[in-house]
Scaffold this active site. Structure first.
Site, short mmCIF file in Angstrom:
data_model
loop_
_atom_site.label_atom_id
_atom_site.label_comp_id
_atom_site.label_asym_id
_atom_site.label_seq_id
_atom_site.Cartn_x
_atom_site.Cartn_y
_atom_site.Cartn_z
N ASP A 8 0.84 -1.20 0.00
CA ASP A 8 0.00 0.00 0.00
C ASP A 8 0.88 1.25 0.00
O ASP A 8 2.11 1.18 -0.16
CB ASP A 8 -1.04 -0.05 1.14
CG ASP A 8 -0.45 0.20 2.53
OD1 ASP A 8 0.77 0.45 2.64
OD2 ASP A 8 -1.21 0.13 3.51
N HIS A 9 0.26 2.41 0.23
CA HIS A 9 0.96 3.69 0.11
C HIS A 9 2.04 3.89 1.17
O HIS A 9 2.92 4.72 0.99
CB HIS A 9 -0.06 4.84 0.22
CG HIS A 9 -0.91 4.74 1.45
ND1 HIS A 9 -1.95 3.85 1.56
CD2 HIS A 9 -0.86 5.41 2.63
CE1 HIS A 9 -2.51 3.98 2.76
NE2 HIS A 9 -1.86 4.91 3.43
N CYS A 65 2.63 -3.57 4.05
CA CYS A 65 1.79 -2.41 4.39
C CYS A 65 2.46 -1.71 5.58
O CYS A 65 3.66 -1.92 5.81
CB CYS A 65 0.34 -2.80 4.65
SG CYS A 65 0.04 -3.86 6.07
N GLY A 66 1.74 -0.92 6.34
CA GLY A 66 2.37 -0.21 7.44
C GLY A 66 2.87 -1.16 8.52
O GLY A 66 4.01 -1.06 8.98
N THR A 67 2.02 -2.10 8.91
CA THR A 67 2.37 -3.07 9.95
C THR A 67 2.71 -4.44 9.39
O THR A 67 3.30 -5.27 10.09
CB THR A 67 1.19 -3.27 10.91
OG1 THR A 67 0.07 -3.73 10.13
CG2 THR A 67 0.82 -1.99 11.64
N GLY A 68 2.25 -4.73 8.19
CA GLY A 68 2.34 -6.08 7.63
C GLY A 68 1.16 -6.94 8.04
O GLY A 68 0.96 -8.03 7.50
N VAL A 69 0.38 -6.45 8.98
CA VAL A 69 -0.71 -7.26 9.55
C VAL A 69 -1.92 -7.30 8.62
O VAL A 69 -2.41 -8.37 8.25
CB VAL A 69 -1.11 -6.73 10.95
CG1 VAL A 69 -2.34 -7.46 11.46
CG2 VAL A 69 0.05 -6.90 11.93
N HIS A 98 9.24 -25.15 8.06
CA HIS A 98 8.19 -25.97 8.70
C HIS A 98 6.80 -25.76 8.13
O HIS A 98 5.97 -26.67 8.20
CB HIS A 98 8.16 -25.69 10.21
CG HIS A 98 9.34 -26.25 10.93
ND1 HIS A 98 9.46 -26.23 12.31
CD2 HIS A 98 10.47 -26.86 10.47
CE1 HIS A 98 10.61 -26.80 12.67
NE2 HIS A 98 11.25 -27.18 11.57
N ASN A 99 6.51 -24.57 7.64
CA ASN A 99 5.13 -24.25 7.22
C ASN A 99 4.97 -24.08 5.72
O ASN A 99 3.86 -23.86 5.25
CB ASN A 99 4.65 -22.97 7.92
CG ASN A 99 4.95 -22.95 9.41
OD1 ASN A 99 5.71 -22.12 9.89
ND2 ASN A 99 4.40 -23.90 10.13
N ARG A 109 6.49 0.31 8.44
CA ARG A 109 6.59 1.21 9.59
C ARG A 109 7.17 0.49 10.81
O ARG A 109 7.29 1.07 11.88
CB ARG A 109 5.21 1.77 9.93
CG ARG A 109 4.68 2.75 8.89
CD ARG A 109 3.25 3.16 9.19
NE ARG A 109 2.81 4.23 8.30
CZ ARG A 109 1.54 4.59 8.14
NH1 ARG A 109 0.58 3.94 8.79
NH2 ARG A 109 1.23 5.57 7.33
N ARG A 132 7.72 -34.69 8.44
CA ARG A 132 6.56 -34.57 9.33
C ARG A 132 5.82 -33.25 9.12
O ARG A 132 4.63 -33.16 9.39
CB ARG A 132 6.98 -34.71 10.79
CG ARG A 132 7.85 -33.60 11.33
CD ARG A 132 8.34 -33.90 12.74
NE ARG A 132 9.01 -32.78 13.36
CZ ARG A 132 10.27 -32.40 13.10
NH1 ARG A 132 10.99 -33.07 12.20
NH2 ARG A 132 10.82 -31.37 13.72
N HIS A 133 6.54 -32.27 8.59
CA HIS A 133 5.91 -30.97 8.36
C HIS A 133 4.94 -31.00 7.17
O HIS A 133 4.00 -30.23 7.12
CB HIS A 133 6.98 -29.90 8.17
CG HIS A 133 7.90 -29.81 9.35
ND1 HIS A 133 7.47 -29.40 10.59
CD2 HIS A 133 9.21 -30.14 9.48
CE1 HIS A 133 8.47 -29.46 11.43
NE2 HIS A 133 9.54 -29.91 10.79
N ARG A 136 1.55 -31.85 8.40
CA ARG A 136 0.90 -30.71 9.10
C ARG A 136 0.40 -29.67 8.10
O ARG A 136 -0.68 -29.11 8.28
CB ARG A 136 1.87 -30.11 10.11
CG ARG A 136 2.16 -31.10 11.24
CD ARG A 136 3.38 -30.77 12.04
NE ARG A 136 3.64 -31.80 13.03
CZ ARG A 136 4.79 -31.93 13.67
NH1 ARG A 136 5.78 -31.09 13.43
NH2 ARG A 136 4.94 -32.89 14.55
C1 RB5 Z 1 -2.52 2.35 6.58
O1 RB5 Z 1 -2.63 3.50 7.35
C2 RB5 Z 1 -2.34 1.14 7.49
O2 RB5 Z 1 -3.51 0.88 8.18
C3 RB5 Z 1 -1.92 -0.07 6.68
O3 RB5 Z 1 -0.76 0.20 6.00
C4 RB5 Z 1 -1.66 -1.34 7.47
O4 RB5 Z 1 -0.75 -1.11 8.50
C5 RB5 Z 1 -2.82 -2.12 7.89
O5 RB5 Z 1 -2.71 -3.20 8.49
#
Ligand code: RB5
Length: 147
Positions: A8-9, A65-69, A98-99, A109, A132-133, A136
């Site tokens: 993303d941005h 992205c910002g967090t990767g989450v 393993h995965n 970020r 074994r992996h 799984r």
């Molecule tokens: C964008 O502000 C932010 O929410 C995005 O990059 C990301 O971190 C979401 O998980």
């Protein structure tokens, strides 16, 4: 190896850095954007990365992205994707060993460019151990089938 990369941005500069790093190692990198600092929605770009991997247009995917989450959650919604969100190289290594993770996500970020390169090195340079992996990972695939 052919690697698809999307972001993303928040991660345009990081994506460019990783793209050049991988190309410098001889990998082919497919860039699915964004290349603009204008605010976009990370699910759009996570889906592009995930689709390219399950369609076998790429061997591995990298989603930033910002967090990767957020982008990592998106990738894991696509059947056949095993995305690992990493802030350090150890998890990237074992997610491959393993995965058999096929997509890596991380936060522009959260980690700096040099740490990101170390994470990417483990993710790209490590092969699945099997054994074994394999059983799984097949259980994960079975779970996907049931839902
Ligand atoms: C964008 O502000 C932010 O929410 C995005 O990059 C990301 O971190 C979401 O998980």
């Amino acid at each position: 190896m052919r690697i698809v990369i999307g972001n993303d941005h928040t991660a345009v500069e990081m994506k460019q850095c990783i793209k050049e790093y991988l190309e410098g190692q001889g990998h082919e990198v497919i860039n699915v954007g964004t290349d603009s600092s204008e605010s976009v929605d990370y699910p759009v770009f996570g889906e592009k990365v995930a689709r390219a991997v399950v369609a076998k247009e790429a061997d591995r995917g990298i989603a930033i992205c910002g967090t990767g989450v957020g982008i990592g959650i998106v990738c894991n919604k696509v059947r056949g994707v095993r995305c690992v969100t990493c802030s350090e190289p150890y998890s990237a290594r074992y997610a491959r060993l393993h995965n058999n993770a096929n997509v890596l996500s991380f936060g522009a970020r959260v980690v700096g460019q040099e740490l990101a390169k170390m994470i990417v090195d483990e993710f790209i340079g490590t092969e699945f151990e099997g054994g074994r992996h394999e059983r799984r990972v097949n259980m994960i695939l079975g779970l996907e089938e049931r839902f």
